[in-house]
Enzyme design. Structure first.
Site, PDB file in Angstrom:
ATOM      1  N   HIS A 198      53.603  81.089  -1.070  1.00  0.00           N
ATOM      2  CA  HIS A 198      52.681  80.529   0.653  1.00  0.00           C
ATOM      3  C   HIS A 198      52.981  79.671   1.180  1.00  0.00           C
ATOM      4  O   HIS A 198      53.469  78.096   0.640  1.00  0.00           O
ATOM      5  CB  HIS A 198      51.350  80.553  -0.180  1.00  0.00           C
ATOM      6  CG  HIS A 198      50.526  81.446  -0.741  1.00  0.00           C
ATOM      7  ND1 HIS A 198      49.735  81.462  -2.360  1.00  0.00           N
ATOM      8  CD2 HIS A 198      51.204  83.191  -0.732  1.00  0.00           C
ATOM      9  CE1 HIS A 198      49.935  82.871  -2.646  1.00  0.00           C
ATOM     10  NE2 HIS A 198      50.541  83.660  -1.657  1.00  0.00           N
ATOM     11  N   ASP A 209      56.138  70.221 -27.593  1.00  0.00           N
ATOM     12  CA  ASP A 209      57.351  69.153 -27.356  1.00  0.00           C
ATOM     13  C   ASP A 209      57.620  70.069 -26.624  1.00  0.00           C
ATOM     14  O   ASP A 209      58.993  69.475 -26.439  1.00  0.00           O
ATOM     15  CB  ASP A 209      57.254  68.628 -28.227  1.00  0.00           C
ATOM     16  CG  ASP A 209      58.239  69.471 -29.557  1.00  0.00           C
ATOM     17  OD1 ASP A 209      58.155  70.447 -29.994  1.00  0.00           O
ATOM     18  OD2 ASP A 209      58.949  68.606 -30.277  1.00  0.00           O
ATOM     19  N   GLU A 235      54.026  95.395   1.066  1.00  0.00           N
ATOM     20  CA  GLU A 235      54.247  94.130   1.543  1.00  0.00           C
ATOM     21  C   GLU A 235      55.717  94.219   2.037  1.00  0.00           C
ATOM     22  O   GLU A 235      56.727  94.269   1.125  1.00  0.00           O
ATOM     23  CB  GLU A 235      53.472  93.179   0.683  1.00  0.00           C
ATOM     24  CG  GLU A 235      54.125  91.373   0.901  1.00  0.00           C
ATOM     25  CD  GLU A 235      52.889  90.423  -0.437  1.00  0.00           C
ATOM     26  OE1 GLU A 235      53.118  91.003  -1.793  1.00  0.00           O
ATOM     27  OE2 GLU A 235      52.642  89.828   0.017  1.00  0.00           O
ATOM     28  N   ASP A 262      53.785  93.544  -7.053  1.00  0.00           N
ATOM     29  CA  ASP A 262      54.131  92.990  -6.365  1.00  0.00           C
ATOM     30  C   ASP A 262      55.342  91.170  -6.810  1.00  0.00           C
ATOM     31  O   ASP A 262      54.649  90.747  -7.836  1.00  0.00           O
ATOM     32  CB  ASP A 262      52.785  91.925  -6.136  1.00  0.00           C
ATOM     33  CG  ASP A 262      52.903  90.758  -5.090  1.00  0.00           C
ATOM     34  OD1 ASP A 262      53.857  90.647  -4.663  1.00  0.00           O
ATOM     35  OD2 ASP A 262      51.792  90.148  -4.549  1.00  0.00           O
ATOM     36  N   TYR A 286      41.661  98.614  -1.833  1.00  0.00           N
ATOM     37  CA  TYR A 286      41.475  98.233  -3.618  1.00  0.00           C
ATOM     38  C   TYR A 286      40.122  99.091  -3.531  1.00  0.00           C
ATOM     39  O   TYR A 286      39.290  98.772  -2.592  1.00  0.00           O
ATOM     40  CB  TYR A 286      41.585  96.670  -3.635  1.00  0.00           C
ATOM     41  CG  TYR A 286      42.781  96.359  -3.544  1.00  0.00           C
ATOM     42  CD1 TYR A 286      44.375  96.232  -4.047  1.00  0.00           C
ATOM     43  CD2 TYR A 286      42.644  95.885  -1.718  1.00  0.00           C
ATOM     44  CE1 TYR A 286      45.407  95.714  -3.516  1.00  0.00           C
ATOM     45  CE2 TYR A 286      43.652  94.511  -1.480  1.00  0.00           C
ATOM     46  CZ  TYR A 286      45.219  94.902  -2.413  1.00  0.00           C
ATOM     47  OH  TYR A 286      45.819  94.107  -2.162  1.00  0.00           O
TER      48      TYR A 286
HETATM   49  N1  GLY Z   1      52.585  87.879  -4.632  1.00  0.00           N
HETATM   50  C1  GLY Z   1      51.122  87.171  -3.565  1.00  0.00           C
HETATM   51  C2  GLY Z   1      51.086  86.796  -2.245  1.00  0.00           C
HETATM   52  O1  GLY Z   1      51.197  88.300  -2.100  1.00  0.00           O
HETATM   53  O2  GLY Z   1      50.670  86.783  -1.726  1.00  0.00           O
HETATM   54 MN    MN Z   2      51.665  88.062  -0.255  1.00  0.00          MN
HETATM   55 MN    MN Z   3      52.762  89.557  -3.057  1.00  0.00          MN
END
Ligand code: GLY
Ligand code: MN
Ligand code: MN
Length: 449
Positions: free
Chosen positions: A362, A41, A409, A261, A389
């Site tokens: 996203h 629950d 990134e 990330d 990678y």
């Molecule tokens: N952290 C997910 C991406 O980089 O798309």
């Molecule tokens: Mn990303």
């Molecule tokens: Mn990412």
């Protein structure tokens, strides 16, 4: 009364802007995200659906926005009623009157009245924007409501109310970030960046991936983030080869490269930063070569960004540059053009260079318009994330590169004259990283047992 997270005027302006893109005499229905059971629950922590928050600022579950611009009461919210007993357990509810006052909508109803009231709001409309297939229970509720709408339309000859998916409609507006949204995103990026720096400082051999994950959460929450923007990836050594690695439970080994990330969600906007660096604070020759190759590609792609450039150009350039790096490092061998034709780089770079970024990691918005890649426009925000990678068991790659995953990134806003790197403050140069790694206090000497 609990203060709304953001001034309700912001959401009224968003609805007014959306009205300009809606067909004449149409209606939009946007439900809250359903609450999800975690176990028995106990629920998962609740987070409002992005479109519902984007158009109302309302964070409660079991709520529905109905927006009918061509009417005297354009914005209607269906909400949970005040319930002292429930509030004793689960906390404050705005209730029907409170929600109307705090969120500047034109009318509110109890959510229990949805099936009685919504058909009346829709019966005279020519088109409904509603996105199916997100919540089967709500789809079923809407089926009943739309049956009732058809009955109310009687013998008018109009039949069923036509439905368009609301996602592209709202997504197109969310794609171009307003000044206000750019400010919120900048803040999410700044928090994310500062938290990454603390994680880099705490990195040392023997610490567990989970300890760094916990530290990231602590650092973002201390700075006002409500939560992570997505599942954090803390992947040491060969774990980084798994693109969306989820376990986060291994000890960092001396000699590994760590990939993290992670992004902070602040006011429903998220950062999305990846950094990769050696656990012991010093790149080996091979690690540095692989890292520098990815870094150079990332910088080159970011440099390309300005209004008018197309997404496929960024993607194609990334593929070509990564392929050249793979050839130079002798991870791939053969004829460049033939390898490019067969997409040989995909073995070492199986994802895309970019995705839109905003309230969803996203984020919404189309890549193409009428089948053609769309040019970048000021106000778009997206990631640039090349990587390489090399799996530990890849016997075709030189041994010194095996078991290393590198992704770098950053989060880029397109400006009228070029771009702004909103995650610029997160270090990525080799020297900067090397002097930062392990320079903080030892947060956790333990292991996960
Ligand atoms: N952290 C997910 C991406 O980089 O798309
Ligand atoms: Mn990303
Ligand atoms: Mn990412």
């Amino acid at each position: 009364m609990r203060k709304p997270l953001i001034d309700s005027q912001v959401f009224k302006q968003r609805r007014d802007l959306l009205a300009k893109s809606m067909e004449k005499n149409s209606a939009l229905v946007v439900p809250a995200h359903p609450e999800l059971i975690r176990n028995n629950d106990v629920h998962h922590p609740y987070r409002q659906s992005t479109n519902m928050f984007y158009l109302t600022g309302f964070e409660e579950a079991e709520s529905v926005l109905v927006f009918v611009p061509d009417s005297d009461k354009p914005a209607t919210l269906f909400v949970r009623k005040k319930d002292p007993l429930k509030e004793t357990w689960d906390g404050f509810l705005y209730g029907v009157d409170g929600a109307k006052e705090a969120f500047q909508v034109d009318q509110t109803f109890p959510i229990d009245d949805l099936e009685a009231e919504l058909p009346k709001l829709l019966a005279e409309r020519s088109l409904l924007y509603f996105s199916q297939n997100h919540d089967p229970d709500f789809d079923q509720t809407m089926n009943g409501i739309l049956k009732r709408v058809r009955a109310l339309r009687g013998r008018s000859g109009e039949g069923n109310l036509p439905i368009h998916d609301s996602y592209p409609l709202i997504g197109e507006q969310r794609l171009i970030k307003s000044e206000f949204e750019q400010g919120e995103l900048r803040k999410a990026c700044k928090i994310s960046s500062e938290a990454h720096i603390e994680v880099i400082k705490a990195t040392r051999p023997g610490i567990n991936e989970r300890a760094l994950h916990g530290l990231f959460i602590k650092e973002i929450m201390q700075r006002g983030a409500a939560r992570e923007g997505y599942g954090t990836i803390v992947a040491t050594g060969n774990n980084a080869v798994t693109l969306h690695y989820v376990f986060n439970d291994c000890d960092l080994q001396d000699g590994d490269v760590l990939l993290i990330d992670a992004g902070a969600e602040y006011h429903y906007y998220t950062g999305d930063i990846t950094r990769s660096y050696p656990v012991n604070g010093e790149f080996t020759g091979a690690q540095r070569d692989l890292y520098q190759a990815v870094l150079q590609v990332q910088k080159d792609i970011i440099e390309m960004i300005q209004p008018g450039v197309k997404f496929n150009e960024l993607q194609d350039q990334t593929y070509e540059k990564l392929l050249d790096a793979l050839l130079q490092l002798k991870i791939l061998k053969g004829d460049r053009e033939a390898l490019l034709k067969e997409n040989a780089q995909r073995k070492y770079y199986p994802h895309g260079v970019s995705h839109y970024l905003g309230s969803d990691v996203h984020d919404s918005g189309t890549r193409k318009v009428n089948g053609e890649f769309r040019p970048l426009e000021a106000g778009m925000c997206f990631t640039v994330e090349p990587g390489l990678y090399v799996a530990a068991n890849d016997e075709t790659a030189p041994a010194e590169f095996r078991g290393i995953g590198i992704r770098i990134e950053d989060n880029i806003l397109v400006t009228p004259t070029g771009h702004e790197n909103m995650t610029q403050s997160c270090p990525k140069e080799v020297d900067d990283l090397e002097s930062l790694i392990g320079s903080g206090s030892d947060i956790w000497a333990g292991t996960v047992s």
